[in-house]
Scaffold this active site. Structure first.
Site, PDB file in Angstrom:
ATOM      1  N   CYS A   1       0.825  -1.213   0.000  1.00 13.14           N
ATOM      2  CA  CYS A   1       0.000   0.000   0.000  1.00 13.14           C
ATOM      3  C   CYS A   1       0.859   1.263   0.000  1.00 13.14           C
ATOM      4  O   CYS A   1       1.493   1.566  -1.007  1.00 13.14           O
ATOM      5  CB  CYS A   1      -0.997  -0.038   1.156  1.00 13.14           C
TER       6      CYS A   1
ATOM      7  N   HIS B   1      -3.921  -4.915  -0.219  1.00 11.61           N
ATOM      8  CA  HIS B   1      -3.534  -5.531   1.050  1.00 11.61           C
ATOM      9  C   HIS B   1      -3.606  -7.049   0.959  1.00 11.61           C
ATOM     10  O   HIS B   1      -4.705  -7.628   1.032  1.00 11.61           O
ATOM     11  CB  HIS B   1      -4.453  -5.035   2.179  1.00 11.61           C
TER      12      HIS B   1
ATOM     13  N   GLU C   1      -2.869  -9.179   3.167  1.00  9.46           N
ATOM     14  CA  GLU C   1      -3.343  -9.744   4.438  1.00  9.46           C
ATOM     15  C   GLU C   1      -4.846  -9.568   4.607  1.00  9.46           C
ATOM     16  O   GLU C   1      -5.439 -10.118   5.549  1.00  9.46           O
ATOM     17  CB  GLU C   1      -2.605  -9.099   5.615  1.00  9.46           C
TER      18      GLU C   1
END
Length: 359
Positions: free
Chosen positions: A247, A331, A333
C-alpha cells in the site's frame, strides 16, 4: 443529540450524534465493504480522515480486541446510515460505546450511499462533524484546516519503539512501520518469521545492521511525499536487502526509485476491488485503502508493472529484479476482505531466502 455533517462544497447533512460528542474535521472518504467495520475503523491508514460506510447497517456484531488492527483508532470521524445498538448474541462491545471509549466522533442517520455518490462525482473533500457548531462556523473551520495531502500523518501512527514478535528461532525480518496493520505482522509470524517492527524514521543503516533476511515497507496514511524520511531509508536500502512494499509502502518504493505519485479523485477503499495479475493473466478480488497512486509514465527502466486495477488501470504492483524488490498497492493480508493474495507473503519468504544475489 442532533449532529451535522458539513462538506467543503457547502453541503449540509443532519443526523444524530454517534460516539463522542464535539467537533471533528478531516478528509471525507467512503469505503464499500459490507463487513469488517471493526478492522476498517482501526486501520491506521485512515488517519486524518472521516470514513463513510456505504453499507447501511453497521454494528450488528460486536467489537473484540483480538480483531483490531491497531492499539486505537486513528480515523478522525465515522459516518453511518444506521448504527445497531445491540450486537447479535449480546457479545462484544457495541459501536457507540467503542467510539466513545476511543474518543471518536461519529454521526448516524445519513444517506451514506448518496454521500458516496457525491464524493465519487466531485472527489474527496474536507468535512466537519459537529454537535456544537452552527453551519457557518463549520464552513469557516473547513477553510482554515489543511488538506490531507498537506499533512504529515505517518509519525502519528508509527510505533514509538522497536518491538519484536514471533519465535526466537524464526527468520529475522524487519517491518518499517508507516502505520502497519497488526494483520501484516501476524501474516509474517504465521509463516515462521521473527518480526521486528521499527519506527518509520529509522535510518537504513540501523535496518541493515539488524541483519534481517528482508524488509517490509508497510501500509500507512496520507501523502507518500510527506514521508520523505521513509523514501530516503528505502532508497538507501535498494540493493542491500530484499524489500516488500504494501500500500503506502508500494508508493514509497516507487518514489525511492525516482518515479512520481499523484492523488486519486476518490481513491480505492473496500474489500471488493478487482486487480489483474499481468504475469498470470488472472483477475483477483482485493482489499484496498489508499488515496494516492504511482504514475506509470515516470517509472524507471527495469521496474516491471505486475498488477493493474481493472476499474481504472492504475498501477497495483511492481517488480524490480535488479534490487530484489516487489510491491503491491492492495492488502494481501486483507482484514477485512478476501484472502486471494495471501500467497504474496510466501513469495516474500522465497525472495528473502534467496537473497539479493539469487533474485
Amino acid at each position: 443529540m442532533k449532529s451535522i455533517l458539513v462538506l467543503e462544497d457547502g453541503s449540509v447533512f443532519e443526523g444524530k450524534a454517534l460516539g463522542l460528542t464535539g467537533t471533528a474535521w478531516g478528509e471525507l472518504v467512503f469505503t464499500t465493504g459490507m463487513t469488517g467495520y471493526q478492522e476498517t475503523i482501526t486501520d491506521p491508514s485512515y488517519a486524518g480522515q472521516i470514513v463513510v460506510m456505504t453499507y447501511p447497517l453497521i454494528g450488528n456484531y460486536g467489537f473484540f480486541e483480538e480483531f483490531t488492527e491497531s492499539e486505537r483508532p486513528a480515523l478522525r470521524g465515522l459516518v453511518v446510515r444506521e448504527a445497531w445498538g445491540d450486537p447479535q448474541g449480546g457479545s462484544g462491545e457495541n459501536l457507540d460505546g467503542y467510539l466513545k471509549r476511543h474518543g471518536i466522533i461519529g454521526i448516524e442517520g445519513i444517506d451514506t450511499r448518496a454521500l458516496a455518490k457525491k464524493i465519487k462525482d466531485g472527489g474527496v473533500m474536507k468535512a466537519v462533524i459537529s454537535t456544537e457548531l452552527e453551519e457557518e462556523e463549520a464552513l469557516k473551520l473547513l477553510h482554515e484546516v489543511p488538506a490531507l495531502e498537506d499533512q504529515e500523518l505517518v509519525k502519528a501512527v508509527t510505533t514509538k519503539e522497536i518491538k519484536t514478535y514471533g519465535r526466537e528461532d524464526g527468520m529475522p525480518v524487519a517491518v518499517l512501520d508507516l502505520g502497519a496493520k497488526k494483520s501484516i505482522v501476524k501474516s509474517l509470524v504465521e509463516r515462521g518469521f521473527r518480526v521486528t517492527v521499527f519506527p518509520a524514521d529509522t535510518p537504513a543503516k540501523v535496518l541493515v545492521d539488524f541483519e534481517p533476511v528482508g524488509v517490509v515497507i508497510s501500509n500507512g496514511p496520507g501523502n507518500p511525499k510527506k514521508a520523505d524520511y521513509a523514501v530516503k531509508t528505502t532508497r538507501d536500502l535498494l540493493g542491500k536487502l530484499p524489500l516488500f512494499g504494501i500500500c503506502l509502502g508500494h508508493q514509497i518504493i516507487a518514489l525511492a526509485l525516482g518515479a512520481n505519485t499523484y492523488k486519486l479523485k476518490f481513491g480505492h477503499r473496500g474489500c471488493n476491488h478487482p486487480v489483474k495479475d499481468l504475469r498470470k493473466d488472472k483477475v483477483y478480488i482485493t482489499s484496498q485503502n489508499h488515496g494516492f497512486a504511482v504514475d506509470s509514465e515516470t517509472l524507471p527502466e527495469g521496474a516491471e508493472v505486475t498488477f493493474v486495477n481493472v476499474n481504472d488501470g492504475t498501477v497495483e504492483g511492481l517488480w524490480i529484479p535488479k534490487y530484489s524488490v516487489f510491491s503491491v498497492q492492495f492488502h494481501p493480508e486483507a482484514s477485512p476482505g478476501p484472502l486471494d493474495m495471501g500467497h504474496l507473503f510466501d513469495e516474500f519468504i522465497a525472495l528473502a531466502k534467496g537473497g539479493i544475489e539469487n533474485a
